[in-house]
Design an enzyme around this catalytic site. Structure first.
Site, PDB file in Angstrom:
ATOM      1  N   ASP A  31       0.869  -1.189   0.000  1.00  0.00           N
ATOM      2  CA  ASP A  31       0.000   0.000   0.000  1.00  0.00           C
ATOM      3  C   ASP A  31       0.897   1.227   0.000  1.00  0.00           C
ATOM      4  OD1 ASP A  31      -1.973   2.006   0.608  1.00  0.00           O
ATOM      5  OD2 ASP A  31      -3.205   0.446   1.514  1.00  0.00           O
ATOM      6  N   THR A  34      -1.536   6.483   0.260  1.00  0.00           N
ATOM      7  CA  THR A  34      -2.029   7.813  -0.143  1.00  0.00           C
ATOM      8  C   THR A  34      -3.447   8.027   0.391  1.00  0.00           C
ATOM      9  OG1 THR A  34      -2.674   6.874  -2.265  1.00  0.00           O
ATOM     10  CG2 THR A  34      -0.658   8.170  -2.242  1.00  0.00           C
ATOM     11  N   SER A 115     -16.367  -3.025  -9.542  1.00  0.00           N
ATOM     12  CA  SER A 115     -17.396  -2.101  -9.054  1.00  0.00           C
ATOM     13  C   SER A 115     -18.653  -2.166  -9.904  1.00  0.00           C
ATOM     14  CB  SER A 115     -16.841  -0.679  -9.111  1.00  0.00           C
ATOM     15  OG  SER A 115     -17.871   0.261  -8.863  1.00  0.00           O
ATOM     16  N   TYR A 139     -13.912   6.499 -13.372  1.00  0.00           N
ATOM     17  CA  TYR A 139     -13.675   5.466 -12.351  1.00  0.00           C
ATOM     18  C   TYR A 139     -14.219   4.120 -12.828  1.00  0.00           C
ATOM     19  CZ  TYR A 139     -14.639   2.667  -8.215  1.00  0.00           C
ATOM     20  OH  TYR A 139     -14.736   1.623  -7.332  1.00  0.00           O
ATOM     21  N   LYS A 143     -12.258   0.453 -13.904  1.00  0.00           N
ATOM     22  CA  LYS A 143     -12.558  -0.870 -13.318  1.00  0.00           C
ATOM     23  C   LYS A 143     -12.935  -1.860 -14.434  1.00  0.00           C
ATOM     24  CE  LYS A 143     -11.951  -0.171  -8.886  1.00  0.00           C
ATOM     25  NZ  LYS A 143     -11.064  -0.967  -8.036  1.00  0.00           N
TER      26      LYS A 143
HETATM   27  N1  UFG Z   1     -25.840  10.914  -1.069  1.00  0.00           N
HETATM   28  C1  UFG Z   1     -26.480  11.990  -0.483  1.00  0.00           C
HETATM   29  N2  UFG Z   1     -25.759  12.778   0.351  1.00  0.00           N
HETATM   30  C2  UFG Z   1     -24.425  12.559   0.628  1.00  0.00           C
HETATM   31  C3  UFG Z   1     -23.802  11.449   0.031  1.00  0.00           C
HETATM   32  C4  UFG Z   1     -24.528  10.647  -0.827  1.00  0.00           C
HETATM   33  O1  UFG Z   1     -27.671  12.214  -0.719  1.00  0.00           O
HETATM   34  O2  UFG Z   1     -23.828  13.321   1.401  1.00  0.00           O
HETATM   35  C5  UFG Z   1     -26.611  10.025  -1.947  1.00  0.00           C
HETATM   36  C6  UFG Z   1     -26.023   9.907  -3.343  1.00  0.00           C
HETATM   37  O3  UFG Z   1     -26.534  10.928  -4.184  1.00  0.00           O
HETATM   38  C7  UFG Z   1     -26.470   8.512  -3.746  1.00  0.00           C
HETATM   39  C8  UFG Z   1     -26.479   7.735  -2.411  1.00  0.00           C
HETATM   40  O4  UFG Z   1     -26.539   8.729  -1.403  1.00  0.00           O
HETATM   41  O5  UFG Z   1     -27.775   8.554  -4.223  1.00  0.00           O
HETATM   42  C9  UFG Z   1     -25.223   6.895  -2.204  1.00  0.00           C
HETATM   43  O6  UFG Z   1     -24.098   7.724  -2.451  1.00  0.00           O
HETATM   44  P1  UFG Z   1     -22.605   7.286  -2.082  1.00  0.00           P
HETATM   45  O7  UFG Z   1     -21.716   8.434  -2.407  1.00  0.00           O
HETATM   46  O8  UFG Z   1     -22.561   6.757  -0.682  1.00  0.00           O
HETATM   47  O9  UFG Z   1     -22.318   6.056  -3.037  1.00  0.00           O
HETATM   48  P2  UFG Z   1     -22.465   5.936  -4.631  1.00  0.00           P
HETATM   49  O10 UFG Z   1     -23.723   5.156  -4.885  1.00  0.00           O
HETATM   50  O11 UFG Z   1     -22.341   7.231  -5.309  1.00  0.00           O
HETATM   51  O12 UFG Z   1     -21.145   5.140  -5.021  1.00  0.00           O
HETATM   52  C10 UFG Z   1     -20.786   3.890  -4.466  1.00  0.00           C
HETATM   53  C11 UFG Z   1     -19.280   3.781  -4.436  1.00  0.00           C
HETATM   54  C12 UFG Z   1     -18.720   3.810  -5.834  1.00  0.00           C
HETATM   55  C13 UFG Z   1     -19.380   2.736  -6.661  1.00  0.00           C
HETATM   56  C14 UFG Z   1     -20.879   2.832  -6.590  1.00  0.00           C
HETATM   57  C15 UFG Z   1     -21.458   1.661  -7.301  1.00  0.00           C
HETATM   58  O13 UFG Z   1     -18.731   4.852  -3.698  1.00  0.00           O
HETATM   59  O14 UFG Z   1     -17.332   3.570  -5.781  1.00  0.00           O
HETATM   60  O15 UFG Z   1     -21.313   2.855  -5.235  1.00  0.00           O
HETATM   61  O16 UFG Z   1     -22.768   1.442  -6.937  1.00  0.00           O
HETATM   62  F1  UFG Z   1     -19.009   2.887  -7.947  1.00  0.00           F
END
Ligand code: UFG
Length: 317
Positions: A31, A34, A115, A139, A143
């Site tokens: 690792d 970072t 992912s 991203y 993947k």
């Molecule tokens: N969300 C909010 N407020 C926040 C953060 C997130 O409303 O402060 C919402 C987002 O819009 C989304 C949901 O919560 O609808 C989940 O968001 P996350 O950021 O927790 O996760 P993502 O679904 O965007 O992404 C995750 C991983 C990615 C992966 C993806 C695949 O972080 O690496 O799932 O499903 F690609």
């Protein structure tokens, strides 16, 4: 069996290290720290603080290794849009180097952190492993490129491999060294942000006009401990020349508002929220079809959303 865990000081990699040790595996970690945290590495494991992009570092990390769990990489969708070259370099070039060094060292077993972002906006939910792959951000594209490289590696060099396509990983594990949990800076993920919400700085609900029952996005959350259980089952089921792809989620979807309700129940007070515009690039609904992992690996996720929220809360309290 000695397993090299790349990214073994990050949130998911450090959890894998802990559980693998409990199950009797010997561990090496590579690792660059970072985004990981060196303080998660248990005493006594072989820990090389080095780069996936360095042939020398990777070759050194592979000494005496029987299999690789490859977690290392950049993982923020938003950052990948701003820095696509960095994502290509670290994720794709780094994985290419890892595969080449595995070949040079005679290591033939690989479990890779892929992912759900490889699928992009789904045409159908729940999403099957056979669904079209049309990533909507760099991203996800990196993947997918790595998954394709691994398929070619299985065909040409005969490695035994599995790509595990994560949906939304959540929760935490209490280890003998304290909680192994998300420690991202900045934190973009919903559950930690919900649990850190205050009336002065309320968590934003990104979009309340999505085509879902309560207007907020639906995601499929899987506990990190269940996720690692699937990695071990995948590792033990690897077969030469075969590259299997498995979705890892729970098979159920929760809206942002449902997650906030579960968190409010766990915390014992109403979590403050701020309705906000949609976040660019978010699909409305992502839910995994997990029948392949269930049927072929005998994997069943056992921790629900309440446990994910409760463990995350305990880890930050
Ligand atoms: N969300 C909010 N407020 C926040 C953060 C997130 O409303 O402060 C919402 C987002 O819009 C989304 C949901 O919560 O609808 C989940 O968001 P996350 O950021 O927790 O996760 P993502 O679904 O965007 O992404 C995750 C991983 C990615 C992966 C993806 C695949 O972080 O690496 O799932 O499903 F690609």
């Amino acid at each position: 069996m000695r397993v090299l865990v790349t990214g073994g000081t990050g949130y998911i990699g450090s959890t894998a290290v802990d559980i693998l040790i409990t199950k009797g595996y010997e561990i090496s970690i590579l690792d660059d720290c970072t985004t990981g945290h060196a303080d998660t590495a248990p005493a006594g494991v072989s820990f090389i603080q080095g780069s996936l992009l360095s042939a020398g570092d990777v070759a050194q990390a592979l000494v005496g290794v029987d299999a690789v769990m490859h977690f290392a990489g950049k993982s923020l969708v938003g950052e990948s849009v701003e820095k696509p070259d960095l994502y290509h370099q670290v994720n794709v070039d780094g994985s290419r180097n890892l595969l080449d060094q595995m070949h040079a060292s005679g290591v033939t077993k690989l479990v890779f952190s892929s992912s759900a972002a490889t699928y992009g906006e789904p045409e159908q939910v729940p999403i099957l492993e056979t669904a079209p792959t049309k990533p909507t951000n760099p991203y996800g594209a990196t993947k997918l490129a790595i998954d394709q490289m691994i398929t070619a590696e299985a065909e040409s060099r005969g490695i035994a491999a599995a790509s595990l396509r994560y949906f939304n990983v959540a929760g935490a594990l209490k280890s003998s060294r304290g909680w192994l949990a998300e420690r991202h800076n900045p934190e973009t993920h919903l559950i930690p942000n919900v649990l850190r919400s205050t009336s002065d700085n309320p968590v934003k609900v990104f979009g309340t006009d999505w085509p879902t029952p309560d207007g907020t996005c639906i995601r499929d959350y899987v506990h990190v401990v269940d996720l690692i259980d699937a990695h071990i089952k995948a590792l033990e089921s690897l077969a030469p020349k075969i590259h299997e792809i498995y979705n890892l989620g729970s098979g159920d979807g929760y809206s942002v508002r449902e997650v906030i309700a579960a968190a409010s129940k766990s915390a014992g007070y109403q979590i403050p929220t701020l309705d906000s515009p949609r976040r660019a690039g978010d699909p409305a609904v992502l839910i995994a079809d997990i029948n392949k992992a269930k049927n072929k690996l005998g994997w069943v996720p056992t921790h629900g959303i309440e446990k994910m929220v409760a463990d995350t809360l305990a880890s930050i309290s």
